[in-house]
Design an enzyme around this catalytic site. Structure first.
Site, PDB file in Angstrom:
ATOM      1  N   GLU A 163       0.828  -1.201   0.000  1.00 53.52           N
ATOM      2  CA  GLU A 163       0.000   0.000   0.000  1.00 53.52           C
ATOM      3  C   GLU A 163       0.868   1.258   0.000  1.00 53.52           C
ATOM      4  OE1 GLU A 163      -1.902  -2.706   3.196  1.00 53.52           O
ATOM      5  OE2 GLU A 163       0.003  -2.583   2.102  1.00 53.52           O
ATOM      6  N   CYS A 200      -1.944  -3.036   7.692  1.00 54.70           N
ATOM      7  CA  CYS A 200      -1.452  -3.094   9.068  1.00 54.70           C
ATOM      8  C   CYS A 200      -1.873  -1.842   9.837  1.00 54.70           C
ATOM      9  CB  CYS A 200       0.060  -3.257   9.092  1.00 54.70           C
ATOM     10  SG  CYS A 200       0.989  -1.858   8.430  1.00 54.70           S
ATOM     11  N   CYS A 210      -0.020   1.181   7.613  1.00 54.40           N
ATOM     12  CA  CYS A 210      -0.580   1.431   6.290  1.00 54.40           C
ATOM     13  C   CYS A 210      -1.944   2.106   6.363  1.00 54.40           C
ATOM     14  CB  CYS A 210      -0.682   0.121   5.510  1.00 54.40           C
ATOM     15  SG  CYS A 210       0.937  -0.532   4.996  1.00 54.40           S
ATOM     16  N   ALA A 268      11.002 -35.633  -8.433  1.00 56.69           N
ATOM     17  CA  ALA A 268      10.962 -36.013  -9.841  1.00 56.69           C
ATOM     18  C   ALA A 268      11.041 -37.527  -9.902  1.00 56.69           C
ATOM     19  CB  ALA A 268      12.127 -35.382 -10.603  1.00 56.69           C
ATOM     20  N   ARG A 319      11.732 -23.188  -6.839  1.00 56.24           N
ATOM     21  CA  ARG A 319      12.599 -22.730  -5.742  1.00 56.24           C
ATOM     22  C   ARG A 319      12.413 -21.235  -5.492  1.00 56.24           C
ATOM     23  NH1 ARG A 319      18.489 -25.493  -7.134  1.00 56.24           N
ATOM     24  NH2 ARG A 319      17.946 -27.662  -6.553  1.00 56.24           N
ATOM     25  N   ARG A 369      18.466 -20.737 -10.207  1.00 56.35           N
ATOM     26  CA  ARG A 369      19.276 -20.192 -11.286  1.00 56.35           C
ATOM     27  C   ARG A 369      18.383 -19.882 -12.490  1.00 56.35           C
ATOM     28  NH1 ARG A 369      22.000 -24.189  -8.834  1.00 56.35           N
ATOM     29  NH2 ARG A 369      21.660 -25.792 -10.417  1.00 56.35           N
TER      30      ARG A 369
END
Length: 369
Positions: A55, A80, A89, A163, A193, A216
């Site tokens: 915000e 907040c 905020c 995997a 990641r 990466r």
């Protein structure tokens, strides 16, 4: 009342927030869109490392908020209300003379939860909360933050990633495993990641593969924490993880000092952060420590024994499976390691929420029910 237009702009705010996943811990990634006279005049997400908030950034783009007068502000999480390093905020929104605020979901932090609504209304601002409208999407987006501030059982949002072959095998009996899936999947795994604050592996994976554990991706600088669960401190000093510890954060979680094989001082000198856990086999204790250290989203990459520990503890939120169109046979190593159940009543039910082809391979994403 929430309109179709409100839903449209909140979807835009959600898309912004998703871009910050894995980059804003320990704070949540929040998206903010400001609209005036039917035109988007500013948008922002929480900045990397969690500040400034979305915000404040969106309003700052409008000459410190002066151009926001009479606008509607859409934000994926309740603004907040408490003073910290910056003003709350809600006060920034009030000062900018916004006339309407649409909130995706109320904050579950007891310091904030629901407290912004009366403050904004008292300032003459109309406030709507999207209850029943995109609320679930907002809850999923903030799940890691909400989990981490749970006082009874704090933990990050946990994704188990693996995997495997079509028949659920991750390696041959000899240990050979590179590569079961193709290059497209490996690139996608780096993107996964990057959407998490930290990636966790066991010592077996470190000894076998000597991984870097970084995301990466060209053009993306992701400063995720790399974590090794290493009971006896056996991580090699010449591993790429240790040698890169000053450049990229590395935490090694280990057991009691009298059980260690490695030299603690050598690790510290190399830039490694060491964290002792009395009962390191207790996954809830591991996750509580990570939540305390500010990790809100954790990616568990392996190996099979570590995955089995999370499955047995039932302390995970998602399963991401990259599956190759090949069969490795009965003697190959199973994806779930030594995770065993004896009756149907003990089974873990999950829900398929996404399936897509990645070259010749497939990606399946499941949520724990």
């Amino acid at each position: 009342m929430i309109s179709e237009t409100d839903i449209h702009y909140m979807r835009s705010a959600l898309a912004l927030a998703r871009r910050g996943l894995g980059r804003t811990a320990p704070n949540p990634s929040v998206g903010c869109v400001i609209v005036k006279d039917g035109v988007v005049i500013s948008r922002a997400r929480t900045d990397d490392l969690g500040r400034p908030h979305a915000e404040s950034l969106a309003l700052e783009q409008l000459s410190q908020g002066q151009g926001a007068q009479g606008s509607t502000l859409y934000v994926t999480l309740e603004p907040c209300t408490h003073y910290g390093e910056t003003s709350p905020c809600v006060q920034v929104i009030i000062d900018a003379k916004v006339v309407r605020v649409v909130i995706g979901i109320l904050d579950r932090n007891p310091v904030v939860s629901g407290k912004s609504l009366p403050i904004l209304k008292e300032a003459g601002i109309e406030v709507e909360v999207m209850q029943g409208q995109l609320e679930e999407e907002c809850a999923v987006l903030n799940a890691g933050f909400f989990n981490s501030i749970n006082e009874e059982a704090p933990r990050p949002y946990v994704t188990l990633k693996t995997a495997c072959s079509l028949d659920g095998k991750i390696a041959m009996a000899s240990g050979e495993s590179q590569w079961i899936t193709g290059e497209y999947v490996r690139k996608r795994a780096h993107l996964l990641r990057a959407s998490h604050d930290a990636v966790l592996v066991g010592i077996g994976t470190v000894l076998k593969d000597d991984p870097m554990l970084s995301a990466r991706i060209d053009g993306l600088n992701h400063d995720g924490v790399r974590i090794v669960l290493d009971t006896h401190l056996r991580t090699p000093q010449d591993s790429v993880l240790v040698k890169s510890a000053y450049a990229r954060r590395l935490w090694v979680l280990h057991g009691k000092a009298d059980t260690l094989e490695g030299d603690e001082n050598a690790f510290i000198a190399a830039g490694v952060q060491l964290h002792e856990i009395d009962n390191i086999k207790d996954i809830s204790a591991v996750l509580a420590l990570l939540a305390k250290k500010g990790v809100t989203r954790l990616l568990v990459e392996g190996g099979a024994r570590l995955h089995a520990s999370f499955l047995r503890s039932n302390l995970y939120d998602e399963l991401v499976i990259y599956r190759a169109p090949s069969l490795l046979g009965e003697e190959a190593k199973n994806v779930s390691g030594d995770f065993r159940i004896e009756t149907l009543a003990q089974r873990h039910d999950v829900q398929l929420v996404e399936h897509r082809c990645l070259g010749v391979d497939a990606m399946e994403r499941y949520k724990r029910i």
